[in-house]
Design a protein around this motif. Structure first.
Motif, PDB file in Angstrom:
ATOM      1  N   GLU A 205      -5.941   7.239   1.397  1.00 57.34           N
ATOM      2  CA  GLU A 205      -5.254   6.334   0.480  1.00 57.34           C
ATOM      3  C   GLU A 205      -4.774   5.051   1.153  1.00 57.34           C
ATOM      4  O   GLU A 205      -4.057   4.257   0.543  1.00 57.34           O
ATOM      5  CB  GLU A 205      -4.085   7.069  -0.167  1.00 57.34           C
ATOM      6  CG  GLU A 205      -4.519   8.322  -0.933  1.00 57.34           C
ATOM      7  CD  GLU A 205      -3.357   9.058  -1.581  1.00 57.34           C
ATOM      8  OE1 GLU A 205      -2.260   8.463  -1.692  1.00 57.34           O
ATOM      9  OE2 GLU A 205      -3.545  10.224  -1.982  1.00 57.34           O
ATOM     10  N   ASP A 206      -5.167   4.856   2.419  1.00 59.33           N
ATOM     11  CA  ASP A 206      -4.839   3.639   3.163  1.00 59.33           C
ATOM     12  C   ASP A 206      -3.325   3.398   3.202  1.00 59.33           C
ATOM     13  O   ASP A 206      -2.829   2.306   2.918  1.00 59.33           O
ATOM     14  CB  ASP A 206      -5.547   2.426   2.542  1.00 59.33           C
ATOM     15  CG  ASP A 206      -5.577   1.234   3.508  1.00 59.33           C
ATOM     16  OD1 ASP A 206      -5.440   1.460   4.726  1.00 59.33           O
ATOM     17  OD2 ASP A 206      -5.719   0.087   3.030  1.00 59.33           O
ATOM     18  N   LEU A 207      -2.593   4.430   3.577  1.00 55.61           N
ATOM     19  CA  LEU A 207      -1.136   4.361   3.675  1.00 55.61           C
ATOM     20  C   LEU A 207      -0.718   4.157   5.127  1.00 55.61           C
ATOM     21  O   LEU A 207      -1.508   4.358   6.052  1.00 55.61           O
ATOM     22  CB  LEU A 207      -0.514   5.652   3.129  1.00 55.61           C
ATOM     23  CG  LEU A 207      -0.894   6.038   1.696  1.00 55.61           C
ATOM     24  CD1 LEU A 207      -0.339   7.417   1.347  1.00 55.61           C
ATOM     25  CD2 LEU A 207      -0.400   4.996   0.701  1.00 55.61           C
ATOM     26  N   THR A 208       0.538   3.779   5.343  1.00 58.02           N
ATOM     27  CA  THR A 208       1.090   3.662   6.696  1.00 58.02           C
ATOM     28  C   THR A 208       1.890   4.915   7.020  1.00 58.02           C
ATOM     29  O   THR A 208       2.825   5.275   6.298  1.00 58.02           O
ATOM     30  CB  THR A 208       2.000   2.436   6.825  1.00 58.02           C
ATOM     31  OG1 THR A 208       1.222   1.253   6.585  1.00 58.02           O
ATOM     32  CG2 THR A 208       2.617   2.357   8.210  1.00 58.02           C
ATOM     33  N   PHE A 209       1.516   5.573   8.104  1.00 54.03           N
ATOM     34  CA  PHE A 209       2.204   6.804   8.501  1.00 54.03           C
ATOM     35  C   PHE A 209       3.466   6.447   9.286  1.00 54.03           C
ATOM     36  O   PHE A 209       3.427   5.653  10.231  1.00 54.03           O
ATOM     37  CB  PHE A 209       1.288   7.677   9.356  1.00 54.03           C
ATOM     38  CG  PHE A 209       1.862   9.030   9.655  1.00 54.03           C
ATOM     39  CD1 PHE A 209       1.806  10.050   8.717  1.00 54.03           C
ATOM     40  CD2 PHE A 209       2.473   9.287  10.879  1.00 54.03           C
ATOM     41  CE1 PHE A 209       2.342  11.306   8.992  1.00 54.03           C
ATOM     42  CE2 PHE A 209       3.000  10.531  11.156  1.00 54.03           C
ATOM     43  CZ  PHE A 209       2.934  11.541  10.213  1.00 54.03           C
TER      44      PHE A 209
ATOM     45  N   ALA B 194       6.791   5.808  -1.418  1.00 56.17           N
ATOM     46  CA  ALA B 194       6.761   6.728  -0.276  1.00 56.17           C
ATOM     47  C   ALA B 194       6.242   8.083  -0.707  1.00 56.17           C
ATOM     48  O   ALA B 194       6.726   8.666  -1.687  1.00 56.17           O
ATOM     49  CB  ALA B 194       8.155   6.882   0.326  1.00 56.17           C
ATOM     50  N   THR B 195       5.257   8.587   0.023  1.00 54.01           N
ATOM     51  CA  THR B 195       4.736   9.937  -0.190  1.00 54.01           C
ATOM     52  C   THR B 195       5.238  10.829   0.943  1.00 54.01           C
ATOM     53  O   THR B 195       5.077  10.492   2.116  1.00 54.01           O
ATOM     54  CB  THR B 195       3.196   9.950  -0.202  1.00 54.01           C
ATOM     55  OG1 THR B 195       2.732   9.091  -1.255  1.00 54.01           O
ATOM     56  CG2 THR B 195       2.667  11.354  -0.431  1.00 54.01           C
ATOM     57  N   ILE B 196       5.850  11.932   0.585  1.00 53.09           N
ATOM     58  CA  ILE B 196       6.429  12.838   1.580  1.00 53.09           C
ATOM     59  C   ILE B 196       5.716  14.180   1.472  1.00 53.09           C
ATOM     60  O   ILE B 196       5.813  14.859   0.447  1.00 53.09           O
ATOM     61  CB  ILE B 196       7.943  13.043   1.351  1.00 53.09           C
ATOM     62  CG1 ILE B 196       8.649  11.725   1.052  1.00 53.09           C
ATOM     63  CG2 ILE B 196       8.550  13.780   2.535  1.00 53.09           C
ATOM     64  CD1 ILE B 196       8.678  10.744   2.189  1.00 53.09           C
TER      65      ILE B 196
ATOM     66  N   ARG C 277       0.816  -1.216   0.000  1.00 46.00           N
ATOM     67  CA  ARG C 277       0.000   0.000   0.000  1.00 46.00           C
ATOM     68  C   ARG C 277       0.850   1.265   0.000  1.00 46.00           C
ATOM     69  O   ARG C 277       0.440   2.288  -0.519  1.00 46.00           O
ATOM     70  CB  ARG C 277      -0.935  -0.005   1.216  1.00 46.00           C
ATOM     71  CG  ARG C 277      -1.984  -1.110   1.189  1.00 46.00           C
ATOM     72  CD  ARG C 277      -3.109  -0.816   2.175  1.00 46.00           C
ATOM     73  NE  ARG C 277      -2.608  -0.577   3.512  1.00 46.00           N
ATOM     74  CZ  ARG C 277      -2.416  -1.529   4.437  1.00 46.00           C
ATOM     75  NH1 ARG C 277      -2.665  -2.798   4.129  1.00 46.00           N
ATOM     76  NH2 ARG C 277      -1.980  -1.233   5.644  1.00 46.00           N
ATOM     77  N   GLY C 278       2.038   1.214   0.611  1.00 50.98           N
ATOM     78  CA  GLY C 278       2.927   2.365   0.643  1.00 50.98           C
ATOM     79  C   GLY C 278       2.931   3.082   1.982  1.00 50.98           C
ATOM     80  O   GLY C 278       2.111   2.813   2.863  1.00 50.98           O
TER      81      GLY C 278
END
Length: 504
Positions: free
Chosen positions: A137-141, A93-95, A68-69
């Motif tokens: 977006e169901d990402l992991t923080f 990875a989204t920053i 999922r990212g």
């Protein structure tokens, strides 16, 4: 604490991180008459310890979470740590970074494959947006500090220190922002060597952990100074506070000048440039050494990073001498007559003048802004002030006057004799297009701008000194508009530097 020791020993950091050296600072050791060592986290692949915690957190994600990212909010070293870690593990990875982030930091994240999202002027705005994207977006923080796996990754710094220095250690000095490094390092060191002190160091204008320890609960600071942007955190983490309140032996605060002096110390000993947050621990070490002449072992500071924008070096160089108490800045009133400048210099004798600012003004007296280099701060400063006072010179010590050091020294002579009702304010502007227009729109067209001074310091914020003509009857409405604007400011109208050199 036993659980954290296990976590630290099992931390997955060395896939990407290196065991950084513990180097002796020979020159500073001689000066302080003790053994001073520097833990060189500036030598990590991203030039910061942040790679340790970020990688340890991401490497422990499930296969489903990896697919999922991940996402984080950061304008600095944590952003690079997450981007590099995700790149090595094949994860998207989204920053999220504030719009004010300098291009050098954005480019560094993109280099490691991070998807950059620019949002908001401040970290708080970027953080809120990242948490919203996490849900959407169901990402992991990946939290920069308040996470057990992140804390354990940072704790490997303490593990290495004890391996590298089996001899007695008086104290280890750790920079604190949110507290992840301090929590991890203190957990490991206090478990194995409880006699060794672990002391947190914070900027005097961003001391969130110090405030929490004093209040015995986490507090939110109204505002934080941004010079040491790597540790500019308004509230200590919940888990980091829980650990630090039991494990730290205390905290020390350092101001901008002391951090600049520590950057210079590191350069003189190591020929490397630390970022302000990286030199913070050494600034605290020097304060401790001065207050504790009797010591039972080495003093160790963690250089947490070296991501310094080149443009900031000018500002650091200007402030280092004052921070080391090798320079004194004075406002001195001398007679406005032929020969007075020569007589004043004669009074100083063999003292080295580092700066002298003067502009003719009508009247019987002249004000000069002068810098004097000191050889021995403990005695010379008091002697110079006493000598000038004895000769009936009016003297104001401006060595600790922020407006004088940032702005007024470059504006000496800019008087407006006929100006009435001037208000002088010192602002922090976000370093982005449109910031000045937002200021002008915020205060409206009701008051004239009478003074404006700005210098770029290579940071994500600008420092501005602004004068406005505001009649007394309109002051309340003026300050209400400033509150709505939201820019941090200080009222400097009564500042002696302004009164001596700029007011009518």
């Amino acid at each position: 604490m036993t659980d954290y020791i296990k976590k630290i020993l099992e931390a997955r950091v060395y896939d990407v991180a290196v065991q950084s050296p513990l180097d002796k600072m020979v020159r500073l050791s001689q000066r302080l008459d003790c053994s001073v060592l520097l833990k060189r986290e500036d030598l990590q692949p991203i030039f910061s310890f942040k790679i340790r915690g970020a990688y340890n957190r991401i490497a422990r994600l499930s296969l489903d979470a990896r697919k999922r990212g991940v996402i984080c909010a950061s304008a600095g070293n944590h952003a690079q740590g997450v981007a590099l870690s995700a790149h090595r593990l094949g994860i998207v990875a989204t920053i999220v970074m504030p719009v004010t982030t300098p291009p050098i930091k954005i480019d560094a994240v993109r280099y490691w494959g991070g998807k950059v999202v620019l949002h908001g002027d401040t970290f708080d705005e970027a953080y809120a947006h990242a948490r919203a994207l996490e849900s959407q977006e169901d990402l992991t923080f990946v939290h920069p500090y308040d996470d057990p796996d992140v804390i354990a990754g940072q704790g490997t710094v303490g593990m290495e220190i004890l391996h590298q220095h089996p001899e007695p250690i008086e104290a280890v000095f750790v920079p604190i922002g949110g507290g992840g490094l301090a929590a991890g390092v203190s957990a490991y060191i206090k478990y194995l060597r409880p006699e060794t002190k672990v002391i947190g160091v914070e900027p005097v204008d961003a001391a969130s952990m110090t405030a929490a320890l004093h209040a015995q609960e986490r507090v939110i600071l109204n505002r934080v100074g941004l010079f040491a942007d790597g540790v500019a955190v308004r509230q200590a983490g919940a888990e980091t506070y829980r650990l630090c309140k039991d494990l730290l032996d205390g905290t020390i605060t350092a101001d901008t000048d002391e951090m600049c002096a520590a950057i210079k110390d590191i350069f003189e000993d190591m020929r490397v440039i630390a970022e302000p947050a990286g030199a913070l621990a050494l600034a605290g070490l020097k304060t401790y050494a001065a207050q504790n002449p009797t010591r039972a072992g080495a003093l160790i500071a963690i250089n947490s990073g070296a991501n310094m924008n080149f443009d900031r070096l000018r500002h650091v160089a200007e402030r280092a001498e004052v921070g080391e108490e090798r320079e004194i800045l004075l406002g001195v009133t001398i007679p406005e007559e032929i020969g007075s400048y020569r007589r004043f210099i004669q009074v100083l004798g063999n003292q080295t003048v580092t700066e002298f600012n003067y502009r003719y003004a009508t009247g019987q007296e002249a004000n000069v802004f002068v810098g004097i280099r000191l050889r021995d701060a403990r005695t010379e400063k008091a002697q110079i002030l006493a000598q000038l006072t004895a000769l009936r010179y009016k003297v104001v010590d401006m060595s600790a006057n922020e407006s004088a050091k940032l702005h007024v020294r470059y504006m000496v002579g800019g008087r407006a004799p006929d100006l009435q009702d001037e208000v002088l304010l010192r602002f922090e502007f976000p370093e982005r297009p449109g910031a000045l227009m937002k200021f002008l729109d915020g205060v409206g067209g009701d008051w004239s701008i009478t003074l404006f001074h700005y210098r770029n310091h290579g940071a994500d914020y600008g420092r501005v000194l602004a004068g406005l003509q505001v009649p007394l009857a309109e002051r309340e409405r003026f300050f209400e508009k400033l509150a709505l604007l939201g820019y941090p400011y200080e009222d400097e109208t009564d500042n002696p530097a302004y009164q001596m050199f700029l007011s009518r």
